[in-house]
Design a protein around this motif. Structure first.
Motif, PDB file in Angstrom:
ATOM      1  N   THR A 164       0.861  -1.179   0.000  1.00  0.00           N
ATOM      2  CA  THR A 164       0.000   0.000   0.000  1.00  0.00           C
ATOM      3  C   THR A 164       0.900   1.232   0.000  1.00  0.00           C
ATOM      4  N   VAL A 165       0.682   2.140  -0.937  1.00  0.00           N
ATOM      5  CA  VAL A 165       1.505   3.346  -1.047  1.00  0.00           C
ATOM      6  C   VAL A 165       0.692   4.554  -0.602  1.00  0.00           C
ATOM      7  N   ILE A 166       1.238   5.301   0.336  1.00  0.00           N
ATOM      8  CA  ILE A 166       0.582   6.506   0.851  1.00  0.00           C
ATOM      9  C   ILE A 166       1.444   7.709   0.498  1.00  0.00           C
ATOM     10  N   ILE A 167       0.848   8.661  -0.203  1.00  0.00           N
ATOM     11  CA  ILE A 167       1.567   9.864  -0.636  1.00  0.00           C
ATOM     12  C   ILE A 167       1.254  11.004   0.329  1.00  0.00           C
ATOM     13  N   VAL A 168       2.289  11.632   0.826  1.00  0.00           N
ATOM     14  CA  VAL A 168       2.154  12.778   1.725  1.00  0.00           C
ATOM     15  C   VAL A 168       2.853  13.957   1.072  1.00  0.00           C
ATOM     16  N   ASP A 169       2.260  15.153   1.181  1.00  0.00           N
ATOM     17  CA  ASP A 169       2.911  16.325   0.582  1.00  0.00           C
ATOM     18  C   ASP A 169       2.867  17.513   1.523  1.00  0.00           C
ATOM     19  N   ASN A 170       3.270  18.680   1.009  1.00  0.00           N
ATOM     20  CA  ASN A 170       3.388  19.871   1.849  1.00  0.00           C
ATOM     21  C   ASN A 170       2.097  20.225   2.574  1.00  0.00           C
ATOM     22  N   LYS A 183      -4.476   7.747   7.409  1.00  0.00           N
ATOM     23  CA  LYS A 183      -4.323   6.860   6.253  1.00  0.00           C
ATOM     24  C   LYS A 183      -3.370   5.710   6.567  1.00  0.00           C
ATOM     25  N   ILE A 184      -2.298   6.019   7.278  1.00  0.00           N
ATOM     26  CA  ILE A 184      -1.334   4.975   7.627  1.00  0.00           C
ATOM     27  C   ILE A 184      -1.967   3.955   8.567  1.00  0.00           C
ATOM     28  N   LYS A 185      -2.699   4.436   9.562  1.00  0.00           N
ATOM     29  CA  LYS A 185      -3.364   3.519  10.496  1.00  0.00           C
ATOM     30  C   LYS A 185      -4.405   2.670   9.781  1.00  0.00           C
ATOM     31  N   ARG A 186      -5.097   3.266   8.808  1.00  0.00           N
ATOM     32  CA  ARG A 186      -6.083   2.501   8.031  1.00  0.00           C
ATOM     33  C   ARG A 186      -5.378   1.409   7.220  1.00  0.00           C
ATOM     34  N   ALA A 187      -4.220   1.751   6.662  1.00  0.00           N
ATOM     35  CA  ALA A 187      -3.455   0.757   5.902  1.00  0.00           C
ATOM     36  C   ALA A 187      -2.975  -0.364   6.817  1.00  0.00           C
ATOM     37  N   PHE A 188      -2.630  -0.034   8.049  1.00  0.00           N
ATOM     38  CA  PHE A 188      -2.230  -1.051   9.019  1.00  0.00           C
ATOM     39  C   PHE A 188      -3.374  -2.024   9.280  1.00  0.00           C
ATOM     40  N   ARG A 189      -4.562  -1.458   9.491  1.00  0.00           N
ATOM     41  CA  ARG A 189      -5.724  -2.324   9.767  1.00  0.00           C
ATOM     42  C   ARG A 189      -6.020  -3.232   8.580  1.00  0.00           C
ATOM     43  N   THR A 190      -5.873  -2.685   7.382  1.00  0.00           N
ATOM     44  CA  THR A 190      -6.111  -3.474   6.175  1.00  0.00           C
ATOM     45  C   THR A 190      -5.087  -4.594   6.050  1.00  0.00           C
ATOM     46  N   SER A 191      -3.831  -4.293   6.373  1.00  0.00           N
ATOM     47  CA  SER A 191      -2.789  -5.316   6.255  1.00  0.00           C
ATOM     48  C   SER A 191      -2.994  -6.421   7.282  1.00  0.00           C
ATOM     49  N   VAL A 192      -3.461  -6.065   8.474  1.00  0.00           N
ATOM     50  CA  VAL A 192      -3.730  -7.072   9.504  1.00  0.00           C
ATOM     51  C   VAL A 192      -4.884  -7.967   9.068  1.00  0.00           C
ATOM     52  N   ALA A 193      -5.934  -7.343   8.511  1.00  0.00           N
ATOM     53  CA  ALA A 193      -7.080  -8.121   8.050  1.00  0.00           C
ATOM     54  C   ALA A 193      -6.686  -9.060   6.930  1.00  0.00           C
ATOM     55  N   ALA A 194      -5.882  -8.575   5.994  1.00  0.00           N
ATOM     56  CA  ALA A 194      -5.456  -9.413   4.875  1.00  0.00           C
ATOM     57  C   ALA A 194      -4.588 -10.565   5.364  1.00  0.00           C
ATOM     58  N   SER A 195      -3.739 -10.293   6.337  1.00  0.00           N
ATOM     59  CA  SER A 195      -2.872 -11.335   6.891  1.00  0.00           C
ATOM     60  C   SER A 195      -3.693 -12.406   7.596  1.00  0.00           C
ATOM     61  N   THR A 196      -4.749 -11.969   8.297  1.00  0.00           N
ATOM     62  CA  THR A 196      -5.609 -12.917   9.001  1.00  0.00           C
ATOM     63  C   THR A 196      -6.341 -13.824   8.030  1.00  0.00           C
ATOM     64  N   VAL A 197      -6.847 -13.227   6.948  1.00  0.00           N
ATOM     65  CA  VAL A 197      -7.558 -14.009   5.932  1.00  0.00           C
ATOM     66  C   VAL A 197      -6.602 -15.016   5.283  1.00  0.00           C
ATOM     67  N   ALA A 198      -5.395 -14.551   4.946  1.00  0.00           N
ATOM     68  CA  ALA A 198      -4.426 -15.431   4.301  1.00  0.00           C
ATOM     69  C   ALA A 198      -4.038 -16.580   5.221  1.00  0.00           C
ATOM     70  N   SER A 199      -3.895 -16.289   6.525  1.00  0.00           N
ATOM     71  CA  SER A 199      -3.527 -17.318   7.488  1.00  0.00           C
ATOM     72  C   SER A 199      -4.633 -18.359   7.607  1.00  0.00           C
ATOM     73  N   GLY A 200      -5.884 -17.869   7.631  1.00  0.00           N
ATOM     74  CA  GLY A 200      -7.009 -18.802   7.731  1.00  0.00           C
ATOM     75  C   GLY A 200      -7.124 -19.688   6.508  1.00  0.00           C
ATOM     76  N   PHE A 201      -6.855 -19.094   5.327  1.00  0.00           N
ATOM     77  CA  PHE A 201      -6.899 -19.872   4.090  1.00  0.00           C
ATOM     78  C   PHE A 201      -5.849 -20.954   4.094  1.00  0.00           C
ATOM     79  N   ALA A 202      -4.634 -20.595   4.579  1.00  0.00           N
ATOM     80  CA  ALA A 202      -3.545 -21.559   4.603  1.00  0.00           C
ATOM     81  C   ALA A 202      -3.849 -22.719   5.547  1.00  0.00           C
ATOM     82  N   GLU A 203      -4.495 -22.436   6.669  1.00  0.00           N
ATOM     83  CA  GLU A 203      -4.828 -23.481   7.623  1.00  0.00           C
ATOM     84  C   GLU A 203      -5.883 -24.434   7.051  1.00  0.00           C
ATOM     85  N   GLU A 204      -6.799 -23.915   6.279  1.00  0.00           N
ATOM     86  CA  GLU A 204      -7.858 -24.749   5.696  1.00  0.00           C
ATOM     87  C   GLU A 204      -7.325 -25.665   4.601  1.00  0.00           C
ATOM     88  N   HIS A 205      -6.201 -25.239   3.993  1.00  0.00           N
ATOM     89  CA  HIS A 205      -5.681 -26.018   2.866  1.00  0.00           C
ATOM     90  C   HIS A 205      -4.315 -26.605   3.213  1.00  0.00           C
TER      91      HIS A 205
END
Length: 205
Positions: A164-170, A183-205
């Protein structure tokens, strides 16, 4: 002043950059002093700046401060030393990093290469490799068309690698980077959610 704290420049004896930083500790706010220090310890780009080495190091500045324990501002100088980091290419990047820390975010890595060890890989000004969040501070020169094209290629490379790329300017400085930090905190929450989903998928398979 002690030996080594003045230099002869164009026929005039003046304070060294490091000693000037220490003298400014009595006047500058802490964040400004950190930004000034970050500039002193920054590794330059020889092809752009005509120099290869940093103006100083954290160790040298600590030694300078230790030689002047009673100087006005020395306490603030010590505080600044604890917050200084190699890798901030501008004062706004320093201010953004400090705002992130004040907001409770983890310490970001600076000059984050997309592919570690590859000097040709694009880099982010600040970032979190484990969470794949890249933060770019784009100053005024980034508005020029050639730089805009280069920046877009840079950002696309990160995005293609799943970052996720976040652009900050003047303009983000006007509110103390509050909107950028959201925006950074929102990206953190998204990355945690994606990691959780990926982990659950890996456990199921």
């Amino acid at each position: 002043m002690k030996p080594g704290e003045v230099e002869f420049v164009e026929g005039i004896w003046i304070s060294t950059k490091a000693r000037t930083w220490l003298d400014m500790a009595r006047q500058l706010p802490l964040n400004d002093l950190v930004a000034m220090g970050d500039e002193l310890i920054r590794i330059p780009r020889p092809e752009l700046e005509g120099r290869e080495g940093a103006y100083s190091t954290v160790e040298d500045l600590r030694g300078l401060v230790a030689r002047h324990p009673n100087l006005q501002g020395v306490v603030r100088a010590r505080q600044a030393l604890d917050l200084m980091r190699v890798g901030s290419d501008s004062a706004p990047e320093t201010f953004l990093r400090l705002a992130m820390l004040d907001a409770g975010l983890p310490e970001p890595e600076l000059q984050v290469g997309l592919r570690p060890g590859d000097p040709r890989a694009p880099s982010a000004d600040l970032g979190f490799r484990q969470r794949k969040v890249a933060v770019q501070y784009d100053g005024g020169h980034h508005l020029l068309e050639p730089q805009r094209l280069s920046d877009r290629r840079r950002d696309k490379a990160f995005e293609a690698a799943g970052w996720t790329v976040i652009i900050v300017d003047n303009s983000d400085q006007e509110d103390g980077f509050a909107a950028a930090i959201k925006k950074i905190k929102r990206a953190f929450r998204t990355s945690v959610a994606a990691s959780t989903v990926a982990s659950g998928f890996a456990e199921e398979h």
